[in-house]
Scaffold this active site. Structure first.
Site, PDB file in Angstrom:
ATOM      1  N   LYS A  20       0.849  -1.189   0.000  1.00 25.11           N
ATOM      2  CA  LYS A  20       0.000   0.000   0.000  1.00 25.11           C
ATOM      3  C   LYS A  20       0.886   1.241   0.000  1.00 25.11           C
ATOM      4  O   LYS A  20       1.813   1.353   0.815  1.00 25.11           O
ATOM      5  CB  LYS A  20      -0.890   0.013   1.251  1.00 25.11           C
ATOM      6  N   THR A  65      -4.067  -5.136   0.852  1.00 29.29           N
ATOM      7  CA  THR A  65      -3.390  -3.849   1.035  1.00 29.29           C
ATOM      8  C   THR A  65      -4.191  -2.945   1.971  1.00 29.29           C
ATOM      9  O   THR A  65      -3.614  -2.108   2.673  1.00 29.29           O
ATOM     10  CB  THR A  65      -3.151  -3.145  -0.315  1.00 29.29           C
ATOM     11  N   ARG A 184      31.462  32.470  -9.033  1.00 30.63           N
ATOM     12  CA  ARG A 184      30.128  32.248  -9.582  1.00 30.63           C
ATOM     13  C   ARG A 184      29.144  31.967  -8.465  1.00 30.63           C
ATOM     14  O   ARG A 184      29.526  31.715  -7.309  1.00 30.63           O
ATOM     15  CB  ARG A 184      30.142  31.059 -10.551  1.00 30.63           C
ATOM     16  N   GLN A 233      31.857  18.741  -6.969  1.00 31.28           N
ATOM     17  CA  GLN A 233      32.405  17.461  -6.515  1.00 31.28           C
ATOM     18  C   GLN A 233      33.169  17.619  -5.203  1.00 31.28           C
ATOM     19  O   GLN A 233      33.035  16.799  -4.283  1.00 31.28           O
ATOM     20  CB  GLN A 233      33.334  16.869  -7.595  1.00 31.28           C
ATOM     21  N   HIS A 261      21.267  26.442 -11.998  1.00 26.82           N
ATOM     22  CA  HIS A 261      22.061  27.489 -12.636  1.00 26.82           C
ATOM     23  C   HIS A 261      21.419  28.872 -12.525  1.00 26.82           C
ATOM     24  O   HIS A 261      20.197  29.021 -12.663  1.00 26.82           O
ATOM     25  CB  HIS A 261      22.269  27.160 -14.117  1.00 26.82           C
TER      26      HIS A 261
END
Length: 307
Positions: A20, A65, A184, A233, A261
């Protein structure tokens, strides 16, 4: 009606299960007049020792269920919901001990983010505000042999910093038009998950708050000076490593950081008297797609060595 096997097609079932989804509940703990709440969405999945319902339509052994849904509410009433990982374990154990035909149980829970309303540095006793900073989640599975796996985490932690982020020194070839950038905007929507060694002593709430704090610390850095990020990273790795350092109960961490972005709006097409300067570090255009997506999974070295 004949099954494919009876017709000689040479097929076999390699995976099955049912349950369920979307079982929503609000649990209120009213102890001592200071109320606390958990609003959850639960998904149950049962894997049975029999597949006759698939092969012959024989439903003997099927736990409906609807019954699974009712079990969620009844066990919430019986045990309460302290941490969603603990509640998921109660559900696993219930289905395994109640129904001998159940071979494995998988429980997934989303925990919706409510916090107490505060006024004049005092928390309200029974009023809450929805604070969608991130949505907590867990997935717990247990089989009849006793093996239990607990994975916790969150989705939707959206963060942004306006400087101290760079991306340069990457491969430049005939397919490259992205310039090197030394400063940035860095914005992402973090998803994180981690696996804990099962233990009754685990404080899953504390671990969850710690993991989120570790990610925010390695993303933002100290309030005044911040922290450099030469790449997504790099930041991702430091955050995952820090979670393992701060939480000895955690065996493995996975973090996903897609780029959100923000590109400087191009003012070069407009006259200088209108825009004051063609250089623009103030006005940006949000771009949702396409976007980069960076992920990694870190595991303690001692565990890796045993594999």
């Amino acid at each position: 009606m004949h099954t494919a096997s009876e017709r000689g097609l040479g097929v076999s079932m390699i995976e099955h299960g049912y349950g369920k989804s979307g079982v929503k509940l609000l649990y209120i703990n009213r102890a001592n007049g200071i109320h606390s709440i958990r609003e959850c969405e639960v998904t149950t999945t049962l894997i049975l020792s029999t597949v006759q319902s698939y092969l012959t339509g024989d439903n003997d052994g099927i736990i409906a269920t609807d019954s699974q849904k009712n079990t969620v509410y009844i066990l919430a009433k019986k045990h309460g919901i302290k941490a969603i990982e603990n509640f998921a374990q109660f559900l696993c154990q219930h289905f395994l001990t109640t129904y001998k035909q159940v071979e494995e149980v998988q429980i997934e829970i989303k925990d919706y983010p409510w916090n107490r309303i505060s006024s004049e540095n005092q928390e309200h006793s029974h009023a809450f505000i929805f604070t969608p900073t991130a949505t907590r989640k867990c997935k717990v599975s247990q089989n009849r042999q006793g093996a239990i796996h607990i994975e916790s985490g969150f989705d939707g932690l959206r963060v942004l910093k306006t400087t101290k982020s760079a991306f340069y020194g990457f491969v430049h070839d005939e397919f490259t038009c992205l310039p090197d950038v030394t400063d940035r905007i860095f914005s992402t929507v973090v998803s994180a998950s981690w696996k804990c060694k099962p233990s009754d002593k685990n404080d899953y709430d504390k671990i969850w708050h710690s993991a989120q704090a570790c990610i925010l610390e390695k993303f933002a850095g100290p309030p005044a000076e911040g922290i450099p990020s030469p790449s997504v990273q790099y930041t991702l790795y430091r955050a995952a490593e820090y979670i393992l350092e701060k939480n000895p109960e955690v065996l493995e961490v996975r973090i996903v950081m897609p780029n959100k972005h923000y590109f400087p709006f191009d003012l070069s097409k407009f006259p200088e008297h209108l825009v004051q300067s063609e250089e623009n570090s103030d006005v940006f255009l949000p771009v949702d797609k396409p976007s980069g997506s960076i992920h990694a999974t870190l595991q303690r070295s001692a565990i890796t060595a045993k594999l």
